[in-house]
Design a protein around this motif. Sequence first.
Motif, PDB file in Angstrom:
ATOM      1  N   GLN A 109       0.849  -1.086   0.056  1.00 50.80           N
ATOM      2  CA  GLN A 109       0.054   0.165  -0.134  1.00 50.80           C
ATOM      3  C   GLN A 109       0.772   1.328  -0.044  1.00 50.80           C
ATOM      4  N   ALA A 110       2.263   1.381   0.695  1.00 52.44           N
ATOM      5  CA  ALA A 110       3.138   2.390   0.594  1.00 52.44           C
ATOM      6  C   ALA A 110       3.768   2.529  -0.548  1.00 52.44           C
ATOM      7  N   THR A 111       3.895   1.597  -1.539  1.00 54.35           N
ATOM      8  CA  THR A 111       4.852   1.598  -2.731  1.00 54.35           C
ATOM      9  C   THR A 111       3.661   1.860  -3.899  1.00 54.35           C
ATOM     10  N   PRO A 112       4.345   2.570  -4.990  1.00 51.34           N
ATOM     11  CA  PRO A 112       5.925   3.222  -4.970  1.00 51.34           C
ATOM     12  C   PRO A 112       5.760   4.345  -4.067  1.00 51.34           C
ATOM     13  N   PRO A 113       7.099   4.487  -3.706  1.00 52.33           N
ATOM     14  CA  PRO A 113       7.045   5.769  -2.797  1.00 52.33           C
ATOM     15  C   PRO A 113       7.215   7.321  -3.696  1.00 52.33           C
ATOM     16  N   VAL A 114       6.248   7.202  -4.498  1.00 52.71           N
ATOM     17  CA  VAL A 114       6.248   8.392  -5.336  1.00 52.71           C
ATOM     18  C   VAL A 114       4.888   9.437  -4.752  1.00 52.71           C
ATOM     19  N   PRO A 115       5.304  10.739  -4.688  1.00 51.49           N
ATOM     20  CA  PRO A 115       4.155  11.735  -4.400  1.00 51.49           C
ATOM     21  C   PRO A 115       3.184  11.789  -5.404  1.00 51.49           C
ATOM     22  N   GLU A 116       2.375  10.943  -5.428  1.00 47.47           N
ATOM     23  CA  GLU A 116       1.213  10.957  -6.644  1.00 47.47           C
ATOM     24  C   GLU A 116       0.592  12.179  -6.483  1.00 47.47           C
ATOM     25  N   GLN A 117      -0.105  12.596  -5.511  1.00 47.66           N
ATOM     26  CA  GLN A 117      -0.798  13.922  -5.343  1.00 47.66           C
ATOM     27  C   GLN A 117      -0.072  14.970  -5.832  1.00 47.66           C
ATOM     28  N   ALA A 118       1.138  15.105  -5.307  1.00 52.67           N
ATOM     29  CA  ALA A 118       1.975  16.319  -5.638  1.00 52.67           C
ATOM     30  C   ALA A 118       2.209  16.438  -7.378  1.00 52.67           C
ATOM     31  N   ILE A 119       2.485  15.189  -7.709  1.00 53.65           N
ATOM     32  CA  ILE A 119       2.804  15.244  -9.328  1.00 53.65           C
ATOM     33  C   ILE A 119       1.540  15.666 -10.035  1.00 53.65           C
ATOM     34  N   GLU A 120       0.334  14.897  -9.619  1.00 56.12           N
ATOM     35  CA  GLU A 120      -0.972  15.447 -10.314  1.00 56.12           C
ATOM     36  C   GLU A 120      -1.306  17.093 -10.025  1.00 56.12           C
ATOM     37  N   SER A 121      -0.885  17.417  -8.942  1.00 51.75           N
ATOM     38  CA  SER A 121      -1.219  18.862  -8.884  1.00 51.75           C
ATOM     39  C   SER A 121      -0.501  19.557  -9.538  1.00 51.75           C
ATOM     40  N   THR A 122       1.013  19.186  -9.589  1.00 47.13           N
ATOM     41  CA  THR A 122       1.975  20.017 -10.503  1.00 47.13           C
ATOM     42  C   THR A 122       1.582  19.977 -11.816  1.00 47.13           C
ATOM     43  N   LYS A 123       0.969  18.786 -12.522  1.00 43.75           N
ATOM     44  CA  LYS A 123       0.523  18.731 -13.901  1.00 43.75           C
ATOM     45  C   LYS A 123      -0.656  19.723 -14.190  1.00 43.75           C
ATOM     46  N   GLU A 124      -1.587  19.789 -13.273  1.00 45.80           N
ATOM     47  CA  GLU A 124      -2.552  20.859 -13.151  1.00 45.80           C
ATOM     48  C   GLU A 124      -2.165  22.296 -13.243  1.00 45.80           C
ATOM     49  N   ASP A 125      -1.403  22.369 -12.443  1.00 42.84           N
ATOM     50  CA  ASP A 125      -0.538  23.727 -12.110  1.00 42.84           C
ATOM     51  C   ASP A 125       0.149  24.274 -13.532  1.00 42.84           C
ATOM     52  N   VAL A 126       0.635  23.425 -14.009  1.00 45.19           N
ATOM     53  CA  VAL A 126       1.363  23.588 -15.342  1.00 45.19           C
ATOM     54  C   VAL A 126       0.410  23.876 -16.383  1.00 45.19           C
ATOM     55  N   GLU A 127      -0.628  23.186 -16.612  1.00 45.50           N
ATOM     56  CA  GLU A 127      -1.415  23.445 -17.637  1.00 45.50           C
ATOM     57  C   GLU A 127      -2.488  24.723 -17.188  1.00 45.50           C
ATOM     58  N   TRP A 128      -2.514  24.799 -16.226  1.00 46.60           N
ATOM     59  CA  TRP A 128      -3.322  26.366 -15.794  1.00 46.60           C
ATOM     60  C   TRP A 128      -2.714  27.597 -16.330  1.00 46.60           C
ATOM     61  N   THR A 129      -1.202  27.303 -15.875  1.00 46.04           N
ATOM     62  CA  THR A 129      -0.260  28.332 -16.380  1.00 46.04           C
ATOM     63  C   THR A 129      -0.093  28.571 -18.086  1.00 46.04           C
ATOM     64  N   LYS A 130      -0.063  27.626 -18.636  1.00 52.32           N
ATOM     65  CA  LYS A 130      -0.030  27.442 -19.974  1.00 52.32           C
ATOM     66  C   LYS A 130      -1.363  28.065 -20.357  1.00 52.32           C
ATOM     67  N   GLN A 131      -2.520  27.751 -20.110  1.00 49.55           N
ATOM     68  CA  GLN A 131      -3.818  28.460 -20.495  1.00 49.55           C
ATOM     69  C   GLN A 131      -3.631  29.911 -20.183  1.00 49.55           C
ATOM     70  N   ARG A 132      -3.351  30.314 -18.876  1.00 50.95           N
ATOM     71  CA  ARG A 132      -3.175  31.777 -18.538  1.00 50.95           C
ATOM     72  C   ARG A 132      -2.164  32.417 -19.594  1.00 50.95           C
ATOM     73  N   ALA A 133      -1.068  32.010 -19.852  1.00 52.03           N
ATOM     74  CA  ALA A 133      -0.020  32.532 -20.654  1.00 52.03           C
ATOM     75  C   ALA A 133      -0.727  32.624 -22.322  1.00 52.03           C
ATOM     76  N   GLN A 134      -1.421  31.744 -22.802  1.00 50.65           N
ATOM     77  CA  GLN A 134      -1.908  31.504 -24.121  1.00 50.65           C
ATOM     78  C   GLN A 134      -3.240  32.892 -24.185  1.00 50.65           C
ATOM     79  N   ALA A 135      -3.834  33.061 -22.991  1.00 49.66           N
ATOM     80  CA  ALA A 135      -4.962  33.884 -22.850  1.00 49.66           C
ATOM     81  C   ALA A 135      -4.126  35.500 -22.721  1.00 49.66           C
ATOM     82  N   ALA A 136      -3.214  35.600 -22.091  1.00 51.65           N
ATOM     83  CA  ALA A 136      -2.529  36.867 -22.101  1.00 51.65           C
ATOM     84  C   ALA A 136      -1.838  37.143 -23.337  1.00 51.65           C
ATOM     85  N   ARG A 137      -1.702  36.305 -24.400  1.00 54.03           N
ATOM     86  CA  ARG A 137      -0.999  36.625 -25.628  1.00 54.03           C
ATOM     87  C   ARG A 137      -2.242  37.130 -26.548  1.00 54.03           C
ATOM     88  N   ARG A 138      -3.278  36.806 -26.454  1.00 55.65           N
ATOM     89  CA  ARG A 138      -4.336  37.172 -27.105  1.00 55.65           C
ATOM     90  C   ARG A 138      -4.657  38.550 -26.937  1.00 55.65           C
TER      91      ARG A 138
END
Length: 138
Positions: A109-138
Amino acid sequence: MEHQTTSGQDRSSAELLRQLSQQTGDLVRQEMELAKAELTEKGKAAGLGAGMFGGAGLVALYAVGALTAGAILALAIVLDAWLAALIVGVVYAAIAGILALTGKKKVEQATPPVPEQAIESTKEDVEWTKQRAQAARR
């Protein structure tokens, strides 16, 4: 007049970039804290599972020791001594097996020792940042 508008836009862009830089730094620190907390939690679970493996070994050791002799002698009153010893050995082996399987389950239950929630949250943050950057360019 047009030159002032461009200058205002430049200051606005500079301010946006400063804010983006600051928020990105804050976000990275928060994600690192989340990853650290998640790994700590998984480490504790792995430690608990490893402890259960140790407990299984300790119970098996005691099974070979003092309790074995007493149980065999008690059963030897109504059964042949060899049969009493076999029954006691099987019971102790079953106890050790249950502890080992429970410990294995906790470690899995404890393996793999990967911070899965943090990785998913980071992916969401990157996607949000990309969307904001694209909106700012327009």
